[in-house]
Design an enzyme around this catalytic site. Structure first.
Site, PDB file in Angstrom:
ATOM      1  N   GLU A  19     -12.135  10.257  -5.101  1.00  0.00           N
ATOM      2  CA  GLU A  19     -11.831   9.905  -3.707  1.00  0.00           C
ATOM      3  C   GLU A  19     -11.229  10.920  -2.545  1.00  0.00           C
ATOM      4  OE1 GLU A  19     -10.932   6.416  -2.067  1.00  0.00           O
ATOM      5  OE2 GLU A  19     -10.140   7.306  -0.564  1.00  0.00           O
ATOM      6  N   GLU A  77      -9.567  10.703  12.603  1.00  0.00           N
ATOM      7  CA  GLU A  77      -9.083   9.877  13.017  1.00  0.00           C
ATOM      8  C   GLU A  77      -8.161  10.446  14.027  1.00  0.00           C
ATOM      9  OE1 GLU A  77      -6.493   8.355   9.580  1.00  0.00           O
ATOM     10  OE2 GLU A  77      -6.191   7.007  10.790  1.00  0.00           O
ATOM     11  N   GLU A  87      -7.396  -2.247   2.005  1.00  0.00           N
ATOM     12  CA  GLU A  87      -6.791  -1.440   2.373  1.00  0.00           C
ATOM     13  C   GLU A  87      -6.583  -1.263   3.487  1.00  0.00           C
ATOM     14  OE1 GLU A  87      -8.351   1.758  -0.225  1.00  0.00           O
ATOM     15  OE2 GLU A  87      -7.729   3.611   1.247  1.00  0.00           O
ATOM     16  N   LYS A 141       1.088  -0.546   0.151  1.00  0.00           N
ATOM     17  CA  LYS A 141       0.102   0.256  -0.393  1.00  0.00           C
ATOM     18  C   LYS A 141       1.265   1.419  -0.026  1.00  0.00           C
ATOM     19  CE  LYS A 141      -3.800   2.331   2.763  1.00  0.00           C
ATOM     20  NZ  LYS A 141      -4.269   2.519   4.347  1.00  0.00           N
TER      21      LYS A 141
HETATM   22  C1  LIG Z   1      -4.749  10.370   3.596  1.00  0.00           C
HETATM   23  C2  LIG Z   1      -6.036  10.819   3.821  1.00  0.00           C
HETATM   24  O1  LIG Z   1      -7.565  10.425   4.840  1.00  0.00           O
HETATM   25  C3  LIG Z   1      -6.794   8.533   5.005  1.00  0.00           C
HETATM   26  C4  LIG Z   1      -7.624   8.306   6.270  1.00  0.00           C
HETATM   27  C5  LIG Z   1      -9.053   7.588   5.704  1.00  0.00           C
HETATM   28  C6  LIG Z   1      -9.512   7.395   4.659  1.00  0.00           C
HETATM   29  C7  LIG Z   1      -8.304   6.729   3.672  1.00  0.00           C
HETATM   30  C8  LIG Z   1      -8.159   5.852   3.141  1.00  0.00           C
HETATM   31  O2  LIG Z   1      -9.347   5.586   2.728  1.00  0.00           O
HETATM   32  O3  LIG Z   1      -7.697   6.212   2.033  1.00  0.00           O
HETATM   33  C9  LIG Z   1      -6.857   7.296   4.149  1.00  0.00           C
HETATM   34  O4  LIG Z   1      -6.156   6.352   4.373  1.00  0.00           O
HETATM   35  C10 LIG Z   1      -6.916  11.621   3.512  1.00  0.00           C
HETATM   36  O5  LIG Z   1      -8.128  12.348   3.670  1.00  0.00           O
HETATM   37  O6  LIG Z   1      -5.904  13.001   3.380  1.00  0.00           O
END
Ligand SMILES: C=C(O[C@H]1C=CC=C(C(=O)O)[C@@H]1O)C(=O)O
Length: 375
Positions: free
Chosen positions: A359, A179, A223, A129
């Site tokens: 996203e 988070e 992920e 990843k």
């Molecule tokens: C790196 C970010 O989100 C992280 C936190 C939640 C979900 C994430 C995702 O699904 O990729 C990322 O790991 C950001 O918002 O810049």
């Protein structure tokens, strides 16, 4: 002090950290700690706070702790107030005049190309990843109205961690992240990693469909698993008891759905502080990747900017070593009339470049909504 009073009192340079437990507000600076040696900061802070009950150190660590200094201060005055919500939901919205210039860094098409290159690199280099980010640069005709943006962020985000923190050079970091990297209260530690995402929708049917698709997405579960495994591997040696739910939960912010796992543990050694643990966990695969060093290298190859304090951590610690450190995402760095807003996403072998670009656009909405911008 209530939510309205702490927000009214805030001026850029202060520390503001609103959670569902409390609102921490720090102003002025009695002591400053800055440096690239996080364990040394972890030792210096409790030593400086010892003997001053009620004092706190607050601040930020960057994404790349070896290149950009961590920045912590002991404020002259600290207030620990009640949670901002539910009262903050009734606050009036503050108007933010739009920027004169908006520039994507890199261009969206180039971010999608970087994602495609990342997918190839994962297989070529045997990696699991990597997290790739992009930025939006906004230029205003005058000073960025940080106070108004923070006010709207607090109003919009009843859960998670809504923050403003001073950075070196008179800059500020503002955002609202869901988070939790790490909290420590006595021997109890909590980490709440998030990975795997889908956008919210104003249409309830589409919103539910997005959530259900995320809950069933194999790619998003992969992920997420890479992240949770890394958190557990790091915390296990520090804990005599670690509780890790078998499957992630579906959680939401006003703009995103996520997969999250609430990890809780009991510290073996009560002298290990919140900052030591946050430093040991950072950078997690929520913002970097796996293996960590390979991911850090790939981020450097594919992103056309320095992340600064985005994808670092923001929080506080007291003299006992208790504290809360949130992952600094859904945030922007502000310098005078400029604001750089960041959003990233986890890339795994099954990632699709167009979906990853979308996203990041969805993740920008946390800050864009607080500025009243539709982009
Ligand atoms: C790196 C970010 O989100 C992280 C936190 C939640 C979900 C994430 C995702 O699904 O990729 C990322 O790991 C950001 O918002 O810049």
């Amino acid at each position: 002090m209530d939510a309205r009073e702490t927000l009214e009192e805030y001026t850029p340079g202060d520390f503001y950290f609103a959670t569902s437990r409390h609102t921490i507000f720090g102003s002025g600076s009695r002591l400053t700690f800055t440096g690239t040696d996080v364990p040394a900061l972890g030792d210096a802070v409790p030593a400086a706070l010892a003997g001053t009950p009620g004092s706190l150190a607050v601040g930020v660590l960057p994404f790349d702790t070896t290149a950009t200094p961590g920045h912590l201060v002991v404020p002259e005055a600290v207030q620990v107030a009640a949670p901002a919500h539910p009262a903050a939901a009734d606050l009036p919205r503050m108007t933010v005049d739009g920027p004169d210039v908006v520039r994507a860094v890199p261009e969206p098409v180039d971010h999608a190309e970087a994602v495609a290159r990342a997918v190839r690199a994962l297989s070529d280099r045997g990696m699991r990843k990597v997290v790739l980010a992009r930025a939006l640069d906004l230029e205003f005709s005058g000073e960025v109205p940080v106070k108004a943006v923070l006010h709207n962020l607090v109003k919009d985000n009843p859960h998670g961690y809504t923050f403003a923190a001073a950075l070196p050079g008179g800059r500020s970091l503002i955002g609202a992240t869901p988070e939790l990297l790490l909290s420590r209260s006595g021997r109890r530690v909590v980490s709440h990693p998030h990975a795997g995402s889908a956008p919210r929708s104003a249409d309830p049917v589409t919103d539910r469909e997005n959530a259900e698709r995320l809950a069933a997405s194999r790619k998003d579960h992969v992920e997420h698993a890479v992240l949770t495994e890394a958190i557990v591997e790091t915390l296990r040696p520090f804990c005599r008891d670690l509780h890790v739910p078998r499957t992630p939960s579906l959680v939401s912010t006003p703009t995103m759905w996520h997969l999250s796992t609430m990890v809780t543990g009991e510290l073996t050694d009560p002298d290990v502080t919140a900052l030591h643990l946050a430093g040991a966990l950072h950078p997690t695969p929520a913002i970097c990747g796996s293996p960590t060093e390979d991911a850090r290298q790939l981020v450097g190859e594919l992103e056309p900017f320095d992340r600064g304090y985005y994808a670092g951590t923001v929080g506080w610690m007291d003299a006992n070593g208790d504290g809360e450190w949130a992952v600094s995402i859904r945030c922007a760095e502000v310098s005078a009339s400029r604001l750089r807003l960041y959003a990233g996403g986890g890339i795994v072998p099954a990632s699709d470049p167009k979906a990853e670009l979308d996203e990041t656009s969805a993740k920008f909405q946390t800050l864009l909504r607080a500025m009243g911008l539709e982009l």
